[in-house]
Design a protein around this motif. Sequence first.
Motif, short mmCIF file in Angstrom:
data_model
loop_
_atom_site.label_atom_id
_atom_site.label_comp_id
_atom_site.label_asym_id
_atom_site.label_seq_id
_atom_site.Cartn_x
_atom_site.Cartn_y
_atom_site.Cartn_z
N ALA A 237 181.56 -25.76 -16.54
CA ALA A 237 181.47 -24.83 -17.67
C ALA A 237 180.99 -25.59 -18.90
O ALA A 237 181.28 -26.77 -19.06
CB ALA A 237 182.82 -24.19 -17.94
N PHE A 238 180.26 -24.91 -19.77
CA PHE A 238 179.74 -25.62 -20.94
C PHE A 238 180.66 -25.53 -22.16
O PHE A 238 180.40 -26.18 -23.17
CB PHE A 238 178.32 -25.16 -21.29
CG PHE A 238 178.18 -23.72 -21.71
CD1 PHE A 238 178.44 -23.32 -23.01
CD2 PHE A 238 177.75 -22.75 -20.80
CE1 PHE A 238 178.29 -21.99 -23.41
CE2 PHE A 238 177.59 -21.43 -21.18
CZ PHE A 238 177.86 -21.05 -22.49
N ARG A 239 181.76 -24.77 -22.06
CA ARG A 239 182.66 -24.66 -23.21
C ARG A 239 184.04 -25.26 -22.98
O ARG A 239 184.85 -25.30 -23.90
CB ARG A 239 182.81 -23.18 -23.61
CG ARG A 239 181.56 -22.59 -24.22
CD ARG A 239 181.82 -21.17 -24.70
NE ARG A 239 182.14 -20.29 -23.58
CZ ARG A 239 182.60 -19.05 -23.72
NH1 ARG A 239 182.82 -18.57 -24.93
NH2 ARG A 239 182.85 -18.30 -22.65
N THR A 240 184.33 -25.69 -21.77
CA THR A 240 185.63 -26.28 -21.49
C THR A 240 185.53 -27.21 -20.28
O THR A 240 184.68 -27.03 -19.41
CB THR A 240 186.70 -25.20 -21.21
OG1 THR A 240 187.96 -25.84 -20.94
CG2 THR A 240 186.31 -24.36 -20.00
N ARG A 241 186.42 -28.19 -20.24
CA ARG A 241 186.49 -29.07 -19.08
C ARG A 241 187.62 -28.64 -18.14
O ARG A 241 187.78 -29.19 -17.07
CB ARG A 241 186.73 -30.52 -19.54
CG ARG A 241 185.58 -31.09 -20.38
CD ARG A 241 185.85 -32.52 -20.77
NE ARG A 241 185.93 -33.39 -19.60
CZ ARG A 241 186.19 -34.69 -19.66
NH1 ARG A 241 186.41 -35.26 -20.85
NH2 ARG A 241 186.24 -35.41 -18.56
N LYS A 242 188.42 -27.68 -18.58
CA LYS A 242 189.55 -27.22 -17.79
C LYS A 242 189.19 -25.92 -17.08
O LYS A 242 189.03 -24.88 -17.71
CB LYS A 242 190.77 -27.00 -18.70
CG LYS A 242 191.22 -28.26 -19.43
CD LYS A 242 192.40 -27.97 -20.34
CE LYS A 242 192.84 -29.23 -21.08
NZ LYS A 242 193.98 -28.97 -22.01
N GLU A 243 189.09 -25.99 -15.77
CA GLU A 243 188.69 -24.81 -15.01
C GLU A 243 189.73 -23.69 -15.09
O GLU A 243 189.39 -22.53 -14.93
CB GLU A 243 188.42 -25.19 -13.55
CG GLU A 243 187.16 -26.03 -13.38
CD GLU A 243 186.65 -26.04 -11.97
OE1 GLU A 243 187.42 -25.67 -11.06
OE2 GLU A 243 185.46 -26.40 -11.77
N ALA A 244 190.99 -24.06 -15.33
CA ALA A 244 192.04 -23.04 -15.43
C ALA A 244 191.74 -22.07 -16.57
O ALA A 244 192.13 -20.89 -16.52
CB ALA A 244 193.40 -23.70 -15.63
N GLU A 245 191.03 -22.55 -17.61
CA GLU A 245 190.70 -21.69 -18.75
C GLU A 245 189.63 -20.66 -18.40
O GLU A 245 189.43 -19.70 -19.16
CB GLU A 245 190.23 -22.55 -19.93
CG GLU A 245 191.31 -23.49 -20.47
CD GLU A 245 190.82 -24.32 -21.62
OE1 GLU A 245 189.66 -24.14 -22.04
OE2 GLU A 245 191.59 -25.16 -22.12
N LEU A 246 188.96 -20.84 -17.29
CA LEU A 246 187.90 -19.91 -16.89
C LEU A 246 188.45 -18.69 -16.16
O LEU A 246 187.76 -17.68 -16.03
CB LEU A 246 186.89 -20.62 -15.97
CG LEU A 246 186.18 -21.85 -16.55
CD1 LEU A 246 185.31 -22.49 -15.48
CD2 LEU A 246 185.35 -21.48 -17.77
N ILE A 247 189.69 -18.79 -15.70
CA ILE A 247 190.28 -17.72 -14.90
C ILE A 247 190.96 -16.69 -15.81
O ILE A 247 191.72 -17.05 -16.71
CB ILE A 247 191.29 -18.29 -13.89
CG1 ILE A 247 190.56 -19.27 -12.96
CG2 ILE A 247 191.95 -17.18 -13.09
CD1 ILE A 247 191.46 -20.01 -12.01
N ARG A 248 190.64 -15.45 -15.59
CA ARG A 248 191.18 -14.35 -16.39
C ARG A 248 192.71 -14.38 -16.40
O ARG A 248 193.35 -14.67 -15.37
CB ARG A 248 190.69 -13.02 -15.82
CG ARG A 248 191.17 -11.77 -16.55
CD ARG A 248 190.65 -10.53 -15.82
NE ARG A 248 191.25 -9.31 -16.32
CZ ARG A 248 190.75 -8.57 -17.30
NH1 ARG A 248 189.61 -8.95 -17.88
NH2 ARG A 248 191.33 -7.46 -17.70
N PHE A 249 193.30 -14.10 -17.56
CA PHE A 249 194.76 -14.11 -17.68
C PHE A 249 195.39 -13.16 -16.67
O PHE A 249 195.03 -11.99 -16.57
CB PHE A 249 195.16 -13.70 -19.10
CG PHE A 249 196.65 -13.73 -19.33
CD1 PHE A 249 197.33 -14.91 -19.49
CD2 PHE A 249 197.37 -12.54 -19.35
CE1 PHE A 249 198.70 -14.93 -19.68
CE2 PHE A 249 198.75 -12.54 -19.54
CZ PHE A 249 199.41 -13.75 -19.71
N GLY A 250 196.33 -13.68 -15.88
CA GLY A 250 197.01 -12.87 -14.88
C GLY A 250 196.37 -12.89 -13.51
O GLY A 250 196.99 -12.42 -12.55
N ALA A 251 195.15 -13.43 -13.42
CA ALA A 251 194.46 -13.49 -12.12
C ALA A 251 194.81 -14.79 -11.40
O ALA A 251 195.04 -15.82 -12.03
CB ALA A 251 192.96 -13.39 -12.31
#
Length: 362
Positions: free
Chosen positions: A51-65
């Motif tokens: 991702a180009f805005r974060t290094r943490k893939e967990a932040e890419l996952i929709r809240f609750g998913a």
Amino acid sequence: MQLNSLYISGFRNYEEVLAEFVPGVNLIVGDNANGKTNLLEAISYLSTGHAFRTRKEAELIRFGAEFAELKANFFSQEREQELRAVLFSGRRPRQLFLNGVKQKTAASVAGVLTSVLFCPEDLLILKKGAAPRRKLLDTVLCQMRPNYALALNEYSHVLEQKAAILREGIMYELLPDYNARLIQIGAILISYRARFLQSLEECAAQFHKEFSGDKENLTLQYKTVSNIDNAFASLEILRQKLSEHMISHERAERESGQCLSGPHKDDFEAALNGLPMAQFASQGQTRTATISIKLAERELLRRDTDEEPLLLLDDVLSELDAGRQDFVLNQLKSGQVFITCCETDRLTKIGQVIRIENGTVI
């Protein structure tokens, strides 16, 4: 290269959506915080593996998913293909699939769906620290050269292990083994970067010459470890130089607890008519040079793969004056382009409009 459709599920603010695209310009329109950039990030993720805005893939996952899924159907290498990524919320590693076959690493899909991303933060990349410029080199090289992607991944892994030893101040006896591997891989990275930057400079200079009305000469100078005066030397010489530099910094590394020697600190310096841009360029000159570099990235990928890479413009045009907007728009006559913007204004006649509202494609 043509992206036909993109399926998104549980990614950022998207619950589930299918977007279809036209071969030319796709205008992604909507108010702020509705998901325009998230759509581009999904495309970029499948293309580059990050991702180009974060290094943490967990932040890419929709809240609750529990997971996110991205799937692109595209035409590349003279055939229809499918690239799919599944990201998980826990520590479970992501899964990548190319045409239904699970891939072991991101390097195995490098160069399949090529793209060049341009976002507002990039406009000041020549004025910021070294990290974003180094990332610029790595992102394109990983798409062009799968072997480079493998080397970079291994270098980063070994560097993390060495950093942990220095940080904790224990097991110093392992350092020679880690240093030896960093030297071997580091020489490969330097060799690739030096040659790519040479090509990037040549191509970007031509764009900038046209852009500035033949008034400015843009140059890019590679900066690696201080004792390497010729980055085009043989791998054997580069390894020797890296070894000497690492030995000379051994004490300082232990005292500071940091990795101070190696190409993980590489950079390049941009200059106009011989003057370093970081110190002497105006904001307008900086933006013009950055656009030239991004267009050069696209051209080099096209030459290397024989296909036009996807061009992703994330709200960049609104940051440019009319003259620079015109220059960029004149480069959109070929290939597939994705442009996010709040207002279409003068753009409505050049492509399909895709409206985004609250994570939904209209």
